[in-house]
Design an enzyme around this catalytic site. Structure first.
Site, PDB file in Angstrom:
ATOM      1  N   LYS A 156       0.859  -1.186   0.000  1.00 30.22           N
ATOM      2  CA  LYS A 156       0.000   0.000   0.000  1.00 30.22           C
ATOM      3  C   LYS A 156       0.888   1.226   0.000  1.00 30.22           C
ATOM      4  O   LYS A 156       2.001   1.138   0.534  1.00 30.22           O
ATOM      5  CB  LYS A 156      -0.978   0.021   1.170  1.00 30.22           C
ATOM      6  N   TYR A 244      -4.598   3.919   6.085  1.00 30.70           N
ATOM      7  CA  TYR A 244      -5.118   2.871   6.983  1.00 30.70           C
ATOM      8  C   TYR A 244      -6.507   3.253   7.494  1.00 30.70           C
ATOM      9  O   TYR A 244      -7.389   2.415   7.628  1.00 30.70           O
ATOM     10  CB  TYR A 244      -4.198   2.675   8.193  1.00 30.70           C
TER      11      TYR A 244
HETATM   12  P1  NDP Z   1      12.370   2.234   2.894  1.00 26.30           P
HETATM   13  O1  NDP Z   1      12.865   3.571   2.520  1.00 26.30           O
HETATM   14  O2  NDP Z   1      12.807   1.642   4.173  1.00 26.30           O
HETATM   15  O3  NDP Z   1      12.719   1.171   1.747  1.00 26.30           O
HETATM   16  C1  NDP Z   1      12.469   1.399   0.403  1.00 26.30           C
HETATM   17  C2  NDP Z   1      13.464   0.589  -0.406  1.00 26.30           C
HETATM   18  O4  NDP Z   1      13.129   0.759  -1.772  1.00 26.30           O
HETATM   19  C3  NDP Z   1      14.911   1.082  -0.280  1.00 26.30           C
HETATM   20  O5  NDP Z   1      15.594   0.523   0.806  1.00 26.30           O
HETATM   21  C4  NDP Z   1      15.481   0.620  -1.601  1.00 26.30           C
HETATM   22  O6  NDP Z   1      15.829  -0.758  -1.478  1.00 26.30           O
HETATM   23  C5  NDP Z   1      14.303   0.671  -2.562  1.00 26.30           C
HETATM   24  N1  NDP Z   1      14.382   1.831  -3.458  1.00 26.30           N
HETATM   25  C6  NDP Z   1      14.467   1.749  -4.811  1.00 26.30           C
HETATM   26  N2  NDP Z   1      14.512   2.954  -5.361  1.00 26.30           N
HETATM   27  C7  NDP Z   1      14.488   3.845  -4.339  1.00 26.30           C
HETATM   28  C8  NDP Z   1      14.546   5.264  -4.293  1.00 26.30           C
HETATM   29  N3  NDP Z   1      14.616   5.989  -5.403  1.00 26.30           N
HETATM   30  N4  NDP Z   1      14.525   5.868  -3.087  1.00 26.30           N
HETATM   31  C9  NDP Z   1      14.422   5.137  -1.955  1.00 26.30           C
HETATM   32  N5  NDP Z   1      14.360   3.772  -1.946  1.00 26.30           N
HETATM   33  C10 NDP Z   1      14.402   3.136  -3.132  1.00 26.30           C
HETATM   34  O7  NDP Z   1      10.779   2.287   2.825  1.00 26.30           O
HETATM   35  P2  NDP Z   1       9.739   1.333   3.527  1.00 26.30           P
HETATM   36  O8  NDP Z   1      10.240  -0.047   3.560  1.00 26.30           O
HETATM   37  O9  NDP Z   1       9.337   1.939   4.807  1.00 26.30           O
HETATM   38  O10 NDP Z   1       8.486   1.473   2.523  1.00 26.30           O
HETATM   39  C11 NDP Z   1       8.457   0.809   1.268  1.00 26.30           C
HETATM   40  C12 NDP Z   1       7.003   0.556   0.879  1.00 26.30           C
HETATM   41  O11 NDP Z   1       6.408  -0.260   1.838  1.00 26.30           O
HETATM   42  C13 NDP Z   1       6.140   1.821   0.798  1.00 26.30           C
HETATM   43  O12 NDP Z   1       5.238   1.699  -0.274  1.00 26.30           O
HETATM   44  C14 NDP Z   1       5.389   1.845   2.094  1.00 26.30           C
HETATM   45  O13 NDP Z   1       4.122   2.471   1.990  1.00 26.30           O
HETATM   46  C15 NDP Z   1       5.234   0.361   2.371  1.00 26.30           C
HETATM   47  N6  NDP Z   1       5.180   0.082   3.807  1.00 26.30           N
HETATM   48  C16 NDP Z   1       4.145  -0.664   4.260  1.00 26.30           C
HETATM   49  C17 NDP Z   1       4.046  -0.957   5.588  1.00 26.30           C
HETATM   50  C18 NDP Z   1       2.904  -1.785   6.067  1.00 26.30           C
HETATM   51  O14 NDP Z   1       2.747  -1.896   7.285  1.00 26.30           O
HETATM   52  N7  NDP Z   1       2.131  -2.399   5.189  1.00 26.30           N
HETATM   53  C19 NDP Z   1       5.023  -0.469   6.576  1.00 26.30           C
HETATM   54  C20 NDP Z   1       6.102   0.274   5.980  1.00 26.30           C
HETATM   55  C21 NDP Z   1       6.157   0.535   4.644  1.00 26.30           C
HETATM   56  P3  NDP Z   1      17.222  -1.337  -2.024  1.00 26.30           P
HETATM   57  O15 NDP Z   1      18.274  -0.562  -1.280  1.00 26.30           O
HETATM   58  O16 NDP Z   1      17.154  -2.760  -1.718  1.00 26.30           O
HETATM   59  O17 NDP Z   1      17.220  -1.032  -3.506  1.00 26.30           O
END
Ligand code: NDP
Length: 401
Positions: A156, A244
């Site tokens: 989401k 949410y």
């Molecule tokens: P993070 O910033 O922690 O992680 C995002 C990851 O995406 C990065 O670590 C990177 O992984 C990759 N990435 C690729 N391109 C980019 C970019 N241009 N900028 C930043 N990151 C990039 O975010 P979250 O994990 O918190 O969130 C990711 C998704 O998950 C969102 O859509 C959020 O809404 C969702 N989410 C859902 C939750 C839930 O409870 N359902 C809780 C938290 C988040 P890498 O280094 O491996 O390439």
């Protein structure tokens, strides 16, 4: 009547179900969702060192994007899955991916960069991808996964525009593959308890709903960076956490709003140049119920839903936590509470239940919750809320008529 396995149209998923033990098959497929248990069993901390749910016949996921949510919640959750296993990783960081690959037993030939992501088409171990990337990348990586012939579980918010949602759904239909949205609360037994109370007789006729969700966004935290960037996030707290409340108002009221009105906070810190920190919205439902929602990146941690009926009210506080949600039914002089300690840890694990739900649904031939249509409706409502906050006018959301 045909059994779930006989009805299954995806040959690979059918094989997965036919080879799993009859016990796990009956337990998960009969309900589809975690069942409610009202016994006090304690709540052991999740044992993340247990062996991974692995084996060639389980439904294989490639995790796309190894950020905070993927690494801290989703990767460890495979240990509690009955039908799903971790099959591949996709990341922009070779070093991180190799380290996690080693930790979770994923071999080098199942590690992909974003550039060679399309090669997952040739990887038979991958049945689905789970997209955990910044919001504006969801559509592109979903569509590429469908073109590679894989099912998709997408975090989401589903995407950042309605048009992207429509393209994602069309690509899934063309590929003949499922698209599920990561609405983990749908797999939390306490959310199910709240839904059952909301749809029962205890509250009497429903009148009002309030959803509040907030936390402080730390600008120094790397996780905060893309959330402040409108091109990557598509919006502020509403898109990220307010969603949410919107989703919950729809499943708690079992209804759709016909009109929304919204306002941004009149003053914002300079940090919030591109996206809103704080927003308040009101939704008017077909049934006559009113809901008020708010979200903020500039307030203490809250996650509180309150559903008020003519006889009693229901409180969820916290409402959307990872492990410790609490539901209370209140009337004057009377409170009954359900909390995490009443459930055993397997039933509480929203993340593994969610991972298992996609293969279960493919085998059944239908997703019943966390569907792409549901994800798209939330995006439509978010856009209407933004439109109302910008224009200062009420926006009709009675699309279904
Ligand atoms: P993070 O910033 O922690 O992680 C995002 C990851 O995406 C990065 O670590 C990177 O992984 C990759 N990435 C690729 N391109 C980019 C970019 N241009 N900028 C930043 N990151 C990039 O975010 P979250 O994990 O918190 O969130 C990711 C998704 O998950 C969102 O859509 C959020 O809404 C969702 N989410 C859902 C939750 C839930 O409870 N359902 C809780 C938290 C988040 P890498 O280094 O491996 O390439």
């Amino acid at each position: 009547m045909l059994s779930i396995v006989e009805r299954c149209t995806d040959q690979k998923v059918k094989e997965i179900f036919m080879t799993q033990t009859s016990r796990s098959h009956t337990e998960s497929v009969s309900s589809g969702l975690p069942s409610l248990q009202h016994k006090a069993t304690g709540r052991p901390y999740p044992n993340k060192t247990r062996p991974l749910a692995s084996g060639p016949r389980k439904f294989g996921y490639a995790i796309v994007g190894l950020g905070g949510y993927a690494v801290n919640q989703i990767l460890p959750a495979f240990a509690d899955c009955q039908h799903a296993r971790l099959a591949a990783l996709v990341s922009g960081s070779q070093e991180k991916m190799r380290r996690l690959g080693k930790q979770y037993g994923i071999e080098e030939n199942h590690l992909y960069s974003y550039e060679d992501y399309d090669r997952i088409a040739e990887d038979p171990d991958i049945d689905a991808v789970y997209i955990i990337l910044p919001n504006s990348l969801h559509a592109e990586f979903t569509i590429r996964a469908f073109e590679a012939g894989k099912h998709v579980l997408c975090e989401k918010p589903m995407a950042v525009t309605l048009e992207e949602c429509q393209r994602m759904i069309a690509a899934g239909k063309k590929a003949g593959k499922e698209l599920m949205i990561g609405y983990r609360c749908h797999f939390d037994p306490l959310t199910h308890k709240a839904m059952a109370i909301a749809r029962g007789h205890d509250l009497g006729a429903l009148r009002m709903l309030k959803t509040t969700i907030s936390h402080m966004l730390d600008p120094a935290d790397p996780l905060g960076q893309w959330r402040l960037n409108a091109k990557l996030s598509g919006g502020g707290s509403l898109m990220d956490i307010g969603i949410y409340g919107i989703n919950a108002s729809r499943y708690l009221l079992n209804d759709e709003p016909v009109e929304v009105r919204a306002s941004f906070a009149p003053k914002e810190k300079s940090l919030f140049k591109e996206v809103e920190s704080t927003i308040l919205w009101t939704m008017f439902y077909r049934s006559g119920v009113i809901s008020e929602g708010s979200s903020s990146y500039d307030a203490c941690m809250t996650s509180h839903f309150s559903l008020i009926g003519e006889k009693a009210f229901l409180d969820l506080d916290p409402a959307t936590s990872y492990w410790a949600n609490k539901v209370s039914l209140r009337q004057s002089g009377y409170t009954q509470t359900w909390s995490a300690s009443m459930f055993d840890i397997e039933k509480l694990n929203q993340f593994s239940a969610q991972l298992d739900y996609l293969p279960i649904s493919i085998a059944k031939g239908k997703l019943e919750t966390a569907t792409a249509e549901e994800g798209m409706q939330d995006i439509r409502l978010i856009q209407a809320i933004y439109e109302s906050a910008r224009s200062g006018r009420a926006v009709a959301t009675d699309w279904s008529r």
